[in-house]
Design a protein around this motif. Structure first.
Motif, PDB file in Angstrom:
ATOM      1  N   GLY A 123       4.276  -1.368  -4.035  1.00  0.00           N
ATOM      2  CA  GLY A 123       3.129  -2.479  -4.109  1.00  0.00           C
ATOM      3  C   GLY A 123       2.668  -2.304  -5.416  1.00  0.00           C
ATOM      4  O   GLY A 123       1.798  -2.765  -5.990  1.00  0.00           O
ATOM      5  N   LEU A 128       0.047  -4.444  -8.328  1.00  0.00           N
ATOM      6  CA  LEU A 128      -1.680  -4.831  -7.794  1.00  0.00           C
ATOM      7  C   LEU A 128      -2.199  -4.322  -9.201  1.00  0.00           C
ATOM      8  O   LEU A 128      -2.957  -5.357  -9.808  1.00  0.00           O
ATOM      9  CB  LEU A 128      -1.840  -4.090  -6.552  1.00  0.00           C
ATOM     10  N   SER A 149       7.930  -3.763  -0.584  1.00  0.00           N
ATOM     11  CA  SER A 149       6.553  -3.351  -1.326  1.00  0.00           C
ATOM     12  C   SER A 149       6.622  -4.614  -2.292  1.00  0.00           C
ATOM     13  O   SER A 149       4.666  -4.588  -2.060  1.00  0.00           O
ATOM     14  CB  SER A 149       6.574  -1.885  -2.305  1.00  0.00           C
ATOM     15  N   ILE A 174       5.001  -7.461   0.374  1.00  0.00           N
ATOM     16  CA  ILE A 174       3.902  -7.521   0.537  1.00  0.00           C
ATOM     17  C   ILE A 174       2.734  -7.150  -0.266  1.00  0.00           C
ATOM     18  O   ILE A 174       1.600  -7.919  -0.264  1.00  0.00           O
ATOM     19  CB  ILE A 174       3.707  -6.138   1.349  1.00  0.00           C
ATOM     20  N   ALA A 175       2.419  -6.839  -1.697  1.00  0.00           N
ATOM     21  CA  ALA A 175       1.313  -7.035  -2.446  1.00  0.00           C
ATOM     22  C   ALA A 175       1.202  -7.972  -3.037  1.00  0.00           C
ATOM     23  O   ALA A 175      -0.015  -8.918  -3.820  1.00  0.00           O
ATOM     24  CB  ALA A 175       2.323  -6.194  -3.681  1.00  0.00           C
ATOM     25  N   LEU A 193      -0.819  -9.123   0.278  1.00  0.00           N
ATOM     26  CA  LEU A 193      -1.941  -8.694   0.348  1.00  0.00           C
ATOM     27  C   LEU A 193      -2.723  -7.999  -0.582  1.00  0.00           C
ATOM     28  O   LEU A 193      -2.306  -7.043  -1.301  1.00  0.00           O
ATOM     29  CB  LEU A 193      -1.363  -7.744   1.686  1.00  0.00           C
ATOM     30  N   ASP A 232      -6.008  -3.690  -2.560  1.00  0.00           N
ATOM     31  CA  ASP A 232      -5.310  -1.774  -1.551  1.00  0.00           C
ATOM     32  C   ASP A 232      -5.966  -2.138  -0.032  1.00  0.00           C
ATOM     33  O   ASP A 232      -5.115  -1.365  -0.314  1.00  0.00           O
ATOM     34  CB  ASP A 232      -6.516  -1.288  -2.523  1.00  0.00           C
ATOM     35  N   MET A 283      -3.826  -3.451   1.412  1.00  0.00           N
ATOM     36  CA  MET A 283      -2.339  -3.334   1.240  1.00  0.00           C
ATOM     37  C   MET A 283      -2.166  -1.469   2.188  1.00  0.00           C
ATOM     38  O   MET A 283      -0.615  -1.291   2.793  1.00  0.00           O
ATOM     39  CB  MET A 283      -1.544  -3.162  -0.050  1.00  0.00           C
ATOM     40  N   VAL A 302       1.034  -0.645   4.870  1.00  0.00           N
ATOM     41  CA  VAL A 302       2.038  -0.028   4.183  1.00  0.00           C
ATOM     42  C   VAL A 302       2.536   1.144   5.597  1.00  0.00           C
ATOM     43  O   VAL A 302       3.947   1.439   5.407  1.00  0.00           O
ATOM     44  CB  VAL A 302       2.231   0.186   2.676  1.00  0.00           C
TER      45      VAL A 302
END
Length: 254
Positions: free
Chosen positions: A79, A83, A157, A160-161, A164, A167, A170, A174
């Motif tokens: 992810g 980002l 992933s 989730i990226a 959120l 960096d 996240m 993770v």
């Protein structure tokens, strides 16, 4: 047909980018190689209860778990590449094209699957001099299970990226998710060596079934029920993960 064509176009582009920077595949292999060379030789005595009386048998038990953890951690951290593309405006430029939003996600996820399977092949080849032996058909089925695992974790992933997009936020999320998943999957040591309460908890972890299925395949037990249970569990969860991340991708990347 349009989805398949768009996915193939995005996948080709992502493969080209990966080909231009092959160092990422090498970097992904380094840590598993350390575990293969420096940790696995310590396991012969520890795995005697599992029937491992030689180093070759110890590698037969350990390598499947190592390949699974490669896909778990490797997939869950993909992810961060999304980002980076979001911050660089790559996704912003891609969204004005007629390419399907789902294809933008699937093309990237399949690139990660190819990268992780390539790393798994390298690890398998490096384990052969230590006595690892597995039938070609069983190995192909094991790689199919790994590919599904990599696709699922990559999709999670990416989701989730998108939830959120930072960096700093996240990374701990993770890591918090990945650590217990890997430990309760029996990747380092089989869960069969654990106390009964831990074995009971581990059976609620879908990744546990994937690791057990991998070990059965590497032990030449393709007909074992745990193999097909693992494939079924991972296939269902992969479908759910791709659907969830695709919905997020479509709603947030407009």
């Amino acid at each position: 047909m349009k989805l398949a064509r768009d996915t193939w176009l995005v996948f080709q582009r992502q493969l080209l980018l990966m080909w231009r920077t092959p160092i990422w595949i090498a970097v992904g292999v380094v840590q598993p190689v350390f575990y293969l060379l420096l940790f696995a030789p310590l396991l012969k005595q520890a795995l005697i209860p599992m029937g491992a009386t030689t180093y070759a048998e110890a590698y037969q038990i350990y390598v499947p778990g190592l390949l699974a953890v490669l896909c778990i951690f490797g997939g869950l951290y993909t992810g961060f590449s999304l980002l980076g593309e979001l911050k660089a405006g790559v996704i912003e430029r891609a969204r004005v094209t007629p390419v399907s939003r789902l294809a933008l996600l699937l093309g990237r996820a399949l690139r990660e699957v190819v990268a992780l399977i390539a790393q798994a092949v390298i690890i398998t080849l490096l384990a052969l001099p230590f006595g690892l032996r597995v039938g070609p058909l069983n190995l192909l089925l094991a790689y199919l299970l790994l590919a599904l695992l990599a696709l699922m974790t990559s999709a999670i992933s990416y989701g989730i990226a998108l939830v959120l997009p930072n960096d700093a936020a996240m990374a701990p999320v993770v890591n918090t998710v990945a650590q217990p998943i890997a430990l309760l999957s029996g990747t380092l040591l089989p869960v069969a060596l654990a106390p009964m309460w831990l074995q009971s908890v581990a059976k609620w972890n879908p990744f546990y079934w994937a690791v057990e299925g991998m070990r059965s395949l590497f032990s030449d037990h393709a007909g074992a029920s745990v193999v097909w249970q693992g494939l079924l569990v991972v296939a269902v969860l992969t479908t759910a993960a791709v659907y969830w991340s695709a919905r997020l991708f479509s709603s947030r990347i407009r």
